[in-house]
Design an enzyme around this catalytic site. Structure first.
Site, PDB file in Angstrom:
ATOM      1  N   HIS A  11       0.838  -1.203  -0.165  1.00 52.66           N
ATOM      2  CA  HIS A  11       0.000   0.110   0.178  1.00 52.66           C
ATOM      3  C   HIS A  11       0.785   1.313  -0.078  1.00 52.66           C
ATOM      4  CE1 HIS A  11      -3.781  -2.162   1.962  1.00 52.66           C
ATOM      5  NE2 HIS A  11      -3.871  -2.095   0.696  1.00 52.66           N
ATOM      6  N   ARG A  28      -8.369 -11.414   5.789  1.00 56.31           N
ATOM      7  CA  ARG A  28      -7.219 -11.751   6.359  1.00 56.31           C
ATOM      8  C   ARG A  28      -6.994 -11.594   7.931  1.00 56.31           C
ATOM      9  NH1 ARG A  28      -4.387  -8.223   2.063  1.00 56.31           N
ATOM     10  NH2 ARG A  28      -4.261  -9.303   0.399  1.00 56.31           N
ATOM     11  N   GLU A  77      -4.621   6.452  -5.892  1.00 60.50           N
ATOM     12  CA  GLU A  77      -3.233   5.616  -6.055  1.00 60.50           C
ATOM     13  C   GLU A  77      -3.057   5.974  -7.734  1.00 60.50           C
ATOM     14  OE1 GLU A  77      -2.930   1.684  -3.647  1.00 60.50           O
ATOM     15  OE2 GLU A  77      -4.849   2.346  -4.077  1.00 60.50           O
TER      16      GLU A  77
END
Ligand code: ADP
Length: 406
Positions: free
Chosen positions: A179, A240, A381
């Site tokens: 990230h 996760r 991003e």
């Protein structure tokens, strides 16, 4: 001078894209090709307030790239492909080789492929995306932007695991972090919004999406981050587990006869919000179930917030204080209740949340008396990738095109 730059994010069966005009940062179009390899792949393009969607066979990533470039012209997003000045590719793993984004040539591409050992699900397909676009747009400069490179400033004490030394020296087992593009973007945006140089700030960035990671940033440099050798580590996520006692794994393997692949699936796909709540990996679904009285859903939300709080606590120690906390990612940008649960009882750190500002999703959600700023920043991003193309590839091209005039 303005440039049109494409940001590409190639996944195993999808290709996300965005064409941006820089330096303004305006998105000229964005979209995704999904179900690549199937007869009923789906192409979606949004530009200038319009949306096009088609279902059609897309055999492979080569076909996907050609489809995209064809539709950019036929839907008049660009008059000709010559308008595309550069392409930035998101690449999952840059290992220790890439401390910054890199202008792509054959040797960079070979290194990205060699790093597939560390990211077998992502790097091969990222490299394939690069091959495909180099063929489709010959001569257009391309830059690889790595999820890991922002964290290459970590000191050994932050990136080493206390395992036998050779696991690091021979096999490269260490914390890499991910990230990075998002943590870099939101911390730069914060500094711009505050009108303070990033070099003067101690920041903790919380990227909370389906995947989630925290990053401690001192003077603009990543000094710690919660994901590790793989994105499985750190805080709890949608599916996760984040950090657990590692010895649970051999114990479960023995008890249930699970293979390494099954253990991986257990930790990456069946755990987190989904595993604890039994409802969904999606934060909104879990919130809704908790509101309807589902005890395990409520517990999942508490665990999610507590693990983030514990990480914030350790990072405050490492940073020697805190100037700003940033929330980003789907949960960080939208969930008032997640931000409230994470920021509760932090007055002793000088952090006071303003509930009214939090509820209306203001850009800064701390009280006027709070010593620590709390910012909600929408991550971008693609813009960060396009900016890196401009910084790394286009000055060289401008210089080259200038040469014949001499
Ligand atoms: P990815 O990591 O796939 O890019 P996102 O950053 O889009 O994921 O984040 C997805 C997560 O954000 C999901 O858990 C989703 O429930 C959560 N989310 C999105 N919008 C909201 C909202 N309004 N309130 C709470 N959670 C939200």
């Amino acid at each position: 001078m303005s440039h049109k730059i494409m940001a590409i994010n190639a996944g195993s069966s999808s290709l996300k894209f965005q064409l941006l005009r820089l330096p303004a940062g305006e998105a000229l179009c964005q979209g995704i090709i999904e179900r690549i390899g199937l007869q009923d792949a789906v192409f979606t393009l949004k530009a200038a307030g319009q949306k096009w969607q088609e279902t059609l066979p897309v055999a492979d990533h080569h076909a996907a790239a050609h489809l995209l470039l064809d539709r950019l012209v036929s839907h008049r997003v660009v008059a000709s492909l010559k308008e595309i000045d550069g392409v930035g590719h998101r690449v999952a793993h840059g290992g220790e080789a890439f401390k910054d984004s890199a202008l792509i040539d054959s040797s960079v591409l070979a290194k990205i492929e060699a790093l597939s050992e560390l990211a077998p699900l992502h790097n091969p397909v990222n490299a394939l995306g690069i091959h495909v676009f180099r063929q489709a747009l010959p001569g257009v400069p391309m830059v690889a932007v790595f999820d890991t490179s922002f964290h290459q400033t970590l000191e050994e004490s932050a990136f080493l695991y206390p395992l036998p030394w050779r696991y690091y020296s021979e096999l490269g087992v260490r914390r890499y972090g991910f990230h990075g593009t998002s943590h870099k973007y939101v911390s730069h945006t914060l500094a711009e919004q505050l009108g303070v140089p990033l070099s003067a700030l101690r920041v903790i960035s919380c990227h909370l999406g389906n995947g989630a990671s925290l990053c401690a940033i001192k003077g603009g440099k990543s000094v710690n981050t919660s994901m590790g050798f793989t994105p499985q580590a750190g805080v709890m996520m949608g599916t996760r587990s984040g950090d657990i006692d590692a010895s649970i794994l051999p114990w479960v393997a023995q008890k249930e006869g699970k293979t390494p692949q099954q253990l991986n699936a257990l930790l990456n796909n069946e755990s987190g919000l989904l595993g604890v709540s039994g409802v969904s990996p999606d934060y909104r679904d879990v919130e809704q179930a908790a509101q309807q009285g589902n005890r395990r859903a409520a517990l999942a939300l508490t665990l999610f917030a507590e693990r983030i709080r514990a990480t914030i606590g350790s990072y405050v120690m490492q940073l020697g204080g805190l100037d700003a906390l940033i929330f980003t990612g789907g949960i960080g940008e939208n969930s008032r209740s997640a931000r409230q649960a994470i920021c509760r009882n932090m007055q002793f750190l000088g952090l006071e949340l303003d509930e009214e500002k939090n509820q209306r999703n203001a850009s800064f959600i701390q009280r006027d008396t709070s010593l620590v700023k709390v910012a909600v920043v929408n991550t971008n991003e693609e813009l960060m990738i396009a900016r890196d193309v401009l910084r790394i590839a286009l000055p060289q091209r401008d210089a080259q095109t200038a040469e014949p005039c001499l």
